[in-house]
Design a protein around this motif. Sequence first.
Motif, PDB file in Angstrom:
ATOM      1  N   ILE A 144       0.868  -1.170   0.000  1.00  0.00           N
ATOM      2  CA  ILE A 144       0.000   0.000   0.000  1.00  0.00           C
ATOM      3  C   ILE A 144       0.911   1.227   0.000  1.00  0.00           C
ATOM      4  O   ILE A 144       1.907   1.271   0.729  1.00  0.00           O
ATOM      5  N   SER A 145       0.561   2.207  -0.816  1.00  0.00           N
ATOM      6  CA  SER A 145       1.368   3.433  -0.860  1.00  0.00           C
ATOM      7  C   SER A 145       0.742   4.500   0.034  1.00  0.00           C
ATOM      8  O   SER A 145      -0.468   4.526   0.248  1.00  0.00           O
ATOM      9  N   PRO A 171       2.109  -5.196   5.028  1.00  0.00           N
ATOM     10  CA  PRO A 171       3.452  -5.779   5.010  1.00  0.00           C
ATOM     11  C   PRO A 171       4.487  -4.968   4.235  1.00  0.00           C
ATOM     12  O   PRO A 171       5.676  -5.040   4.534  1.00  0.00           O
ATOM     13  N   VAL A 172       4.039  -4.211   3.227  1.00  0.00           N
ATOM     14  CA  VAL A 172       4.960  -3.428   2.405  1.00  0.00           C
ATOM     15  C   VAL A 172       4.411  -2.014   2.273  1.00  0.00           C
ATOM     16  O   VAL A 172       3.272  -1.819   1.838  1.00  0.00           O
ATOM     17  N   LEU A 173       5.225  -1.039   2.646  1.00  0.00           N
ATOM     18  CA  LEU A 173       4.850   0.368   2.594  1.00  0.00           C
ATOM     19  C   LEU A 173       5.636   1.055   1.491  1.00  0.00           C
ATOM     20  O   LEU A 173       6.867   0.961   1.458  1.00  0.00           O
ATOM     21  N   LEU A 174       4.945   1.732   0.609  1.00  0.00           N
ATOM     22  CA  LEU A 174       5.597   2.560  -0.402  1.00  0.00           C
ATOM     23  C   LEU A 174       5.247   4.007  -0.068  1.00  0.00           C
ATOM     24  O   LEU A 174       4.074   4.388  -0.131  1.00  0.00           O
ATOM     25  N   ILE A 175       6.239   4.787   0.326  1.00  0.00           N
ATOM     26  CA  ILE A 175       6.015   6.197   0.631  1.00  0.00           C
ATOM     27  C   ILE A 175       6.304   6.959  -0.652  1.00  0.00           C
ATOM     28  O   ILE A 175       7.437   6.999  -1.126  1.00  0.00           O
ATOM     29  N   LEU A 192      13.007   9.663   9.329  1.00  0.00           N
ATOM     30  CA  LEU A 192      13.894   8.499   9.224  1.00  0.00           C
ATOM     31  C   LEU A 192      13.920   7.732  10.544  1.00  0.00           C
ATOM     32  O   LEU A 192      13.895   6.495  10.550  1.00  0.00           O
ATOM     33  N   ASP A 193      13.937   8.458  11.663  1.00  0.00           N
ATOM     34  CA  ASP A 193      13.885   7.805  12.980  1.00  0.00           C
ATOM     35  C   ASP A 193      12.565   7.051  13.159  1.00  0.00           C
ATOM     36  O   ASP A 193      12.541   5.950  13.721  1.00  0.00           O
ATOM     37  N   MET A 243       9.778   1.461   1.537  1.00  0.00           N
ATOM     38  CA  MET A 243      10.613   2.124   0.538  1.00  0.00           C
ATOM     39  C   MET A 243      10.048   3.500   0.277  1.00  0.00           C
ATOM     40  O   MET A 243       8.874   3.758   0.534  1.00  0.00           O
ATOM     41  N   PHE A 244      10.902   4.385  -0.195  1.00  0.00           N
ATOM     42  CA  PHE A 244      10.449   5.730  -0.530  1.00  0.00           C
ATOM     43  C   PHE A 244      11.280   6.242  -1.689  1.00  0.00           C
ATOM     44  O   PHE A 244      12.258   5.614  -2.108  1.00  0.00           O
ATOM     45  N   LEU A 245      10.874   7.379  -2.215  1.00  0.00           N
ATOM     46  CA  LEU A 245      11.496   7.936  -3.403  1.00  0.00           C
ATOM     47  C   LEU A 245      12.695   8.806  -3.041  1.00  0.00           C
ATOM     48  O   LEU A 245      12.709   9.458  -2.004  1.00  0.00           O
ATOM     49  N   VAL A 246      13.678   8.805  -3.916  1.00  0.00           N
ATOM     50  CA  VAL A 246      14.786   9.756  -3.837  1.00  0.00           C
ATOM     51  C   VAL A 246      14.955  10.339  -5.233  1.00  0.00           C
ATOM     52  O   VAL A 246      14.676   9.669  -6.232  1.00  0.00           O
ATOM     53  N   ASP A 247      15.390  11.586  -5.291  1.00  0.00           N
ATOM     54  CA  ASP A 247      15.546  12.181  -6.620  1.00  0.00           C
ATOM     55  C   ASP A 247      16.949  12.685  -6.900  1.00  0.00           C
ATOM     56  O   ASP A 247      17.186  13.303  -7.923  1.00  0.00           O
TER      57      ASP A 247
END
Length: 152
Positions: free
Chosen positions: A93-94, A110-114, A124-125, A140-144
């Motif tokens: 689920i995002s 079970p799986v998080l998409l930020i 982050l903490d 997981m999350f996005l980085v640019d």
Amino acid sequence: MTAPRPVFGPHLKGFPSAGAPLVREQIPAQGWNLLRGDLPLPLAVLKQSALRHNLHWMRDFCAQRALHLAPHGKTSMSPELWQMQLDAGAWGISFATVFQAAVGARHRVPVLLIANQVIQRAELDALAALHAERPDLRSMFLVDAVGQVDAI
């Protein structure tokens, strides 16, 4: 030790502001009717047959195209809907924020998409604390930019 049962009451959107707090099992006995004006608006109403149809349609659509889906949980913020989506084949689920993802984690997603960048130390903490609580959790999350990865 069992978790306390959630209490629904006037502190929640969509609950009658003059209503007494209730546990979930007590809600059907209230006989509330949206069309009669028993509940405050705005209020989302889901038709079970349409919801099941859409879940199966999306599952089949993705399966036919070898697509994987992580529906956006922020829209509903409903653990029950998230579970239905996971049961229908969603791989996760995002969420838009770490706070929303934490709600998902605490409801066994079970799986998080930020679907945003996570760069603040507090966020982050918070993710690290979620993983300490739930070693089986994947997030997981996005980085640019490479600089963002270095900062993390």
